[in-house]
Design a protein around this motif. Sequence first.
Motif, mmCIF file in Angstrom:
data_model
loop_
_atom_site.group_PDB
_atom_site.id
_atom_site.type_symbol
_atom_site.label_atom_id
_atom_site.label_comp_id
_atom_site.label_asym_id
_atom_site.label_seq_id
_atom_site.Cartn_x
_atom_site.Cartn_y
_atom_site.Cartn_z
ATOM 1 N N ILE A 86 -1.162 4.325 6.338
ATOM 2 C CA ILE A 86 -1.942 4.598 5.234
ATOM 3 C C ILE A 86 -1.489 4.366 4.008
ATOM 4 C CG2 ILE A 86 -2.656 6.633 3.727
ATOM 5 C CD1 ILE A 86 -2.760 8.460 5.756
ATOM 6 N N MET A 87 0.250 4.040 4.089
ATOM 7 C CA MET A 87 1.179 3.339 3.591
ATOM 8 C C MET A 87 0.712 2.279 3.771
ATOM 9 S SD MET A 87 5.184 4.095 3.700
ATOM 10 C CE MET A 87 6.100 2.415 3.362
ATOM 11 N N SER A 88 0.790 1.320 4.597
ATOM 12 C CA SER A 88 0.798 0.158 4.967
ATOM 13 C C SER A 88 -0.797 -0.466 4.171
ATOM 14 C CB SER A 88 1.192 -0.460 6.699
ATOM 15 O OG SER A 88 1.266 -1.925 6.804
ATOM 16 N N VAL A 89 -1.812 0.223 4.872
ATOM 17 C CA VAL A 89 -2.721 -0.354 3.977
ATOM 18 C C VAL A 89 -2.786 -0.745 2.477
ATOM 19 C CG1 VAL A 89 -5.474 0.016 4.322
ATOM 20 C CG2 VAL A 89 -3.716 0.197 6.600
ATOM 21 N N ASN A 90 -2.136 0.683 2.133
ATOM 22 C CA ASN A 90 -2.952 0.368 0.925
ATOM 23 C C ASN A 90 -1.374 -0.124 0.526
ATOM 24 O OD1 ASN A 90 -4.536 2.380 -2.447
ATOM 25 N ND2 ASN A 90 -2.489 2.160 -2.286
ATOM 26 N N ASN A 91 -0.241 -0.618 0.809
ATOM 27 C CA ASN A 91 0.752 -1.699 -0.336
ATOM 28 C C ASN A 91 0.131 -2.894 0.768
ATOM 29 O OD1 ASN A 91 2.777 -0.666 -1.049
ATOM 30 N ND2 ASN A 91 2.653 0.656 0.870
ATOM 31 N N SER A 92 0.032 -3.200 1.823
ATOM 32 C CA SER A 92 -0.461 -4.404 2.077
ATOM 33 C C SER A 92 -1.455 -4.792 1.641
ATOM 34 C CB SER A 92 0.249 -4.839 2.925
ATOM 35 O OG SER A 92 1.121 -4.497 3.887
ATOM 36 N N LEU A 93 -1.931 -4.642 2.841
ATOM 37 C CA LEU A 93 -3.498 -5.241 2.791
ATOM 38 C C LEU A 93 -4.336 -4.625 1.474
ATOM 39 C CD1 LEU A 93 -5.235 -3.878 6.447
ATOM 40 C CD2 LEU A 93 -3.756 -6.725 5.580
ATOM 41 N N VAL A 94 -4.314 -3.734 0.549
ATOM 42 C CA VAL A 94 -5.525 -3.447 -0.585
ATOM 43 C C VAL A 94 -4.511 -3.746 -1.957
ATOM 44 C CG1 VAL A 94 -6.555 -1.643 -2.229
ATOM 45 C CG2 VAL A 94 -6.207 -0.968 0.363
ATOM 46 N N CYS A 95 -3.404 -3.032 -2.167
ATOM 47 C CA CYS A 95 -2.373 -3.543 -3.500
ATOM 48 C C CYS A 95 -2.107 -4.821 -3.739
ATOM 49 C CB CYS A 95 -1.159 -3.108 -4.001
ATOM 50 S SG CYS A 95 -1.554 -0.930 -3.905
ATOM 51 N N TRP A 96 -1.353 -5.497 -2.220
ATOM 52 C CA TRP A 96 -0.964 -6.891 -2.654
ATOM 53 C C TRP A 96 -2.338 -8.071 -2.992
ATOM 54 C CZ3 TRP A 96 -1.055 -11.714 -0.049
ATOM 55 C CH2 TRP A 96 -0.184 -12.119 -0.702
ATOM 56 N N GLY A 97 -3.182 -7.792 -1.563
ATOM 57 C CA GLY A 97 -4.612 -8.456 -2.030
ATOM 58 C C GLY A 97 -4.800 -8.521 -3.472
ATOM 59 N N LEU A 98 -4.967 -7.104 -4.270
ATOM 60 C CA LEU A 98 -5.683 -7.162 -5.288
ATOM 61 C C LEU A 98 -4.758 -7.706 -6.445
ATOM 62 C CD1 LEU A 98 -6.905 -4.098 -6.024
ATOM 63 C CD2 LEU A 98 -8.250 -5.918 -6.272
ATOM 64 N N GLN A 99 -3.374 -7.713 -6.040
ATOM 65 C CA GLN A 99 -2.605 -8.008 -7.305
ATOM 66 C C GLN A 99 -2.813 -10.013 -6.948
ATOM 67 O OE1 GLN A 99 2.069 -7.160 -8.273
ATOM 68 N NE2 GLN A 99 2.256 -8.017 -7.002
ATOM 69 N N GLU A 100 -2.796 -10.491 -6.182
ATOM 70 C CA GLU A 100 -2.345 -11.700 -5.699
ATOM 71 C C GLU A 100 -3.982 -12.597 -6.204
ATOM 72 O OE1 GLU A 100 0.474 -12.306 -4.860
ATOM 73 O OE2 GLU A 100 0.327 -14.339 -3.841
ATOM 74 N N TYR A 101 -4.657 -12.019 -5.536
ATOM 75 C CA TYR A 101 -5.894 -12.452 -5.698
ATOM 76 C C TYR A 101 -7.207 -12.130 -7.076
ATOM 77 C CZ TYR A 101 -3.852 -14.607 -2.333
ATOM 78 O OH TYR A 101 -3.593 -15.304 -0.715
ATOM 79 N N GLY A 102 -6.876 -10.954 -7.554
ATOM 80 C CA GLY A 102 -7.572 -10.282 -8.202
ATOM 81 C C GLY A 102 -7.869 -10.711 -10.025
#
Length: 379
Positions: A86-102
Amino acid sequence: MEFELNEEQLMIQKAARDFAQNELKPGVIERDEHQKFPKEQVKRLGELGFLGMMIDSKYGGGGLDTISYVLAMEEISKVDASASVIMSVNNSLVCWGLQEYGTEEQKQKYLIPLAKGEIIGAFCLSEPEAGSDATSQHTTAIDKGDHYLLNGTKNWITNGGSASTFLVMAQTDASKKHKGINALIVEKGMPGFTLGPKESKLGIRGSDTHSLMFSDVKVPKANRIGEDGFGFKFAMKTLNGGRIGIASQALGIASGAYELALAYSKERKAFGKPISEHQAIQFKLADMATEIDAARLLCFKAAWLKDNKKDYSLAASFAKVFASRVAMETTVEVVQIHGGYGYVKEYHVERLMRDAKITQIYEGTTEVQKMVISRAILG
Ligand code: CAA
């Protein structure tokens, strides 16, 4: 080359260890048995800053490096791999992607509550007929001017039942193949978006995995991540970091099981002495210690490359393919060391063995990692 952790990293490691031992361990067997989502514990993960670790503090995150993330993932996964995915998906796949490309607007609206852990997110790439072959997207996002019309089904979505924000990959222009895929931010509650039944799984049974159905869901154009057609690249680039997270999860499952075997082997007596004094057990433990250390170094290397803005795709695949194999092999041997006790739930190790298997499947199977590696080495 520096092999010492700094003070901040040691502090994060200790905080994660304390949280795992004090707040995740009680109830982990029951949550596994009843497939119960760790709602209270996830709320605490958010309060402690573990759900947006690598996100800039201006977007509600911890502003930490990827090494700290690996350390925290290992400690949490030693105890509860459901909480750690749960932690990994939220950190790496959701938050990181939004920070980098949102866009800034997307960051203000979605990233801040996700990074603070006020809500959680899901990453939706897999489909009934598109798992490893992820370019074969059947979900469509038809361009209607100011919005996309989303139709299709996504499968095996981690956090499916608990997330509020979903990053969904869908095909806009099939003639452009993977270059015609878009990544869209979909909100829970958008008309036409329904949740399929919860999957009953072999392992990570506390995480809620669902299929998702989209029927004429209107997604505003403002919710597209990146340029038109960037969706597949977005998914791949995001998964490179996700694979470091899952490699660290596998590492934690292996090292958690190993620590249990080490303690058990000193207590359990057979043939007049602790089993740790029998060479058959000593050699198993020696192999585990060696392989776990190697897996940890591969995770750190991939994390270091990411933190230093170097290409980490190959290193992430090395880490995931190796650490997930070590998790599987170690947990099987740890159950063996525990004998009959290893086969019952109370001793935790059978759960770790069941949990280990998924690390060879999600976020790119072992075979997909080998495709990535062989393409990189052969050119
Ligand atoms: N990093 C960056 N770009 C990448 C990449 C990577 N790791 N892998 C592929 N790409 C790029 C390629 O460079 C190529 O770009 P160009 O068109 O610009 O050349 C494009 O993506 C297509 O790649 P390929 O030509 O290699 O496509 P392919 O179909 O032969 O292979 C694949 C692609 C590597 C097999 C890919 O489909 C893949 O990684 N599949 C696995 C998908 C996956 O990991 N799913 C996990 C689901 S999410 C999940 O599990 C989350 C959860 O809930 C826990």
